[in-house]
Motif scaffolding. Structure first.
Motif, mmCIF file in Angstrom:
data_model
loop_
_atom_site.group_PDB
_atom_site.id
_atom_site.type_symbol
_atom_site.label_atom_id
_atom_site.label_comp_id
_atom_site.label_asym_id
_atom_site.label_seq_id
_atom_site.Cartn_x
_atom_site.Cartn_y
_atom_site.Cartn_z
ATOM 1 N N GLY A 1 7.119 -28.936 -12.979
ATOM 2 C CA GLY A 1 8.070 -28.942 -14.085
ATOM 3 C C GLY A 1 9.404 -28.500 -13.520
ATOM 4 N N ASP B 1 5.939 -35.485 -12.246
ATOM 5 C CA ASP B 1 6.711 -34.651 -13.160
ATOM 6 C C ASP B 1 5.814 -34.412 -14.376
ATOM 7 N N SER C 1 6.332 -33.505 -17.217
ATOM 8 C CA SER C 1 6.879 -33.909 -18.516
ATOM 9 C C SER C 1 6.627 -35.378 -18.834
ATOM 10 N N SER C 2 6.282 -36.170 -17.827
ATOM 11 C CA SER C 2 6.174 -37.609 -18.069
ATOM 12 C C SER C 2 4.898 -38.238 -17.517
ATOM 13 N N THR D 1 6.386 -24.625 -10.631
ATOM 14 C CA THR D 1 7.245 -24.324 -11.763
ATOM 15 C C THR D 1 8.382 -23.415 -11.332
ATOM 16 N N GLN E 1 8.799 -22.564 -17.300
ATOM 17 C CA GLN E 1 9.691 -23.716 -17.420
ATOM 18 C C GLN E 1 9.248 -24.571 -18.617
ATOM 19 N N ASP E 2 10.207 -25.131 -19.358
ATOM 20 C CA ASP E 2 9.939 -25.817 -20.631
ATOM 21 C C ASP E 2 8.899 -26.930 -20.539
ATOM 22 N N ASP E 3 8.941 -27.758 -19.501
ATOM 23 C CA ASP E 3 7.986 -28.864 -19.405
ATOM 24 C C ASP E 3 6.559 -28.345 -19.295
ATOM 25 N N TRP E 4 6.369 -27.276 -18.528
ATOM 26 C CA TRP E 4 5.051 -26.661 -18.421
ATOM 27 C C TRP E 4 4.681 -25.969 -19.728
ATOM 28 N N ASN F 1 5.366 -26.879 -22.638
ATOM 29 C CA ASN F 1 4.904 -27.919 -23.555
ATOM 30 C C ASN F 1 3.557 -28.508 -23.140
#
Length: 170
Positions: free
Chosen positions: A9, A35, A37-38, A54, A63-66, A68
């Motif tokens: 992330g 990634d 996030s995707s 991260t 970190q935001d992506d992790w 989520n």
């Protein structure tokens, strides 16, 4: 060597750059770098060794992506997987929560049937506190691209050597 996947992330791109450097040093193609996030999270189940990276945001946040993705990752069957963590932080500005995001990933994945590898010595760093220190060691590779970027390649090399020695999935 078993199948290795790197998942990261990254808010600014630095963690992604480090993930690519680790992949290159392991002889992996970029098709094994994801990634978080995707990516379809089910891809994690296809690998024997999961290298998860991260950064740490704010005062020790994941970190935001992790943030989520972690609840969905925990629902996957990761039993028997080897996991190696790497984290980025800023020991100068955030010495009291240095690389704590990596510690959050560690804590969240405990009890999921994974085995962690790649612990590192906190004596090589100057910081006050970190959630990533467990039983006197960092739970993974720690990097400070803000203050100690000249040490990054050597730290990555040392960590990869440790993984190759200790982790049966590497």
């Amino acid at each position: 060597m078993k199948k290795i996947g790197i998942f990261y992330g990254s808010g600014t791109g630095t963690t992604g750059e480090i993930a690519e450097r680790i992949a290159e040093k392991l002889g992996l193609g970029s098709e094994h770098v994801y990634d978080i996030s995707s990516v379809d999270l089910n891809v994690l189940t296809q690998y024997d060794l999961l290298i998860l990276g991260t950064s740490t945001w704010g005062s020790g946040d994941l970190q935001d992506d992790w943030d989520n993705a972690i609840s969905k990752v925990k629902k996957l069957d990761l039993s028997g997987k080897a996991v190696a963590l790497f984290g980025l932080g800023d020991s100068g500005s955030f010495s009291d929560s240095f690389c704590s995001g990596m510690g959050i990933l560690y804590r969240e994945l405990q009890g999921s049937g994974v085995t962690f590898y790649g612990w590192s010595d906190p004596e090589e760093y100057e910081f006050e506190d970190s959630e990533s220190v467990v039983d006197g060691k960092f739970v993974g590779l720690v990097l400070d691209e803000t203050n100690e970027s000249t040490l990054t390649n050597g730290r990555i090399d040392k960590w990869i050597d440790l993984l190759k020695k200790d982790c049966p999935a590497s």
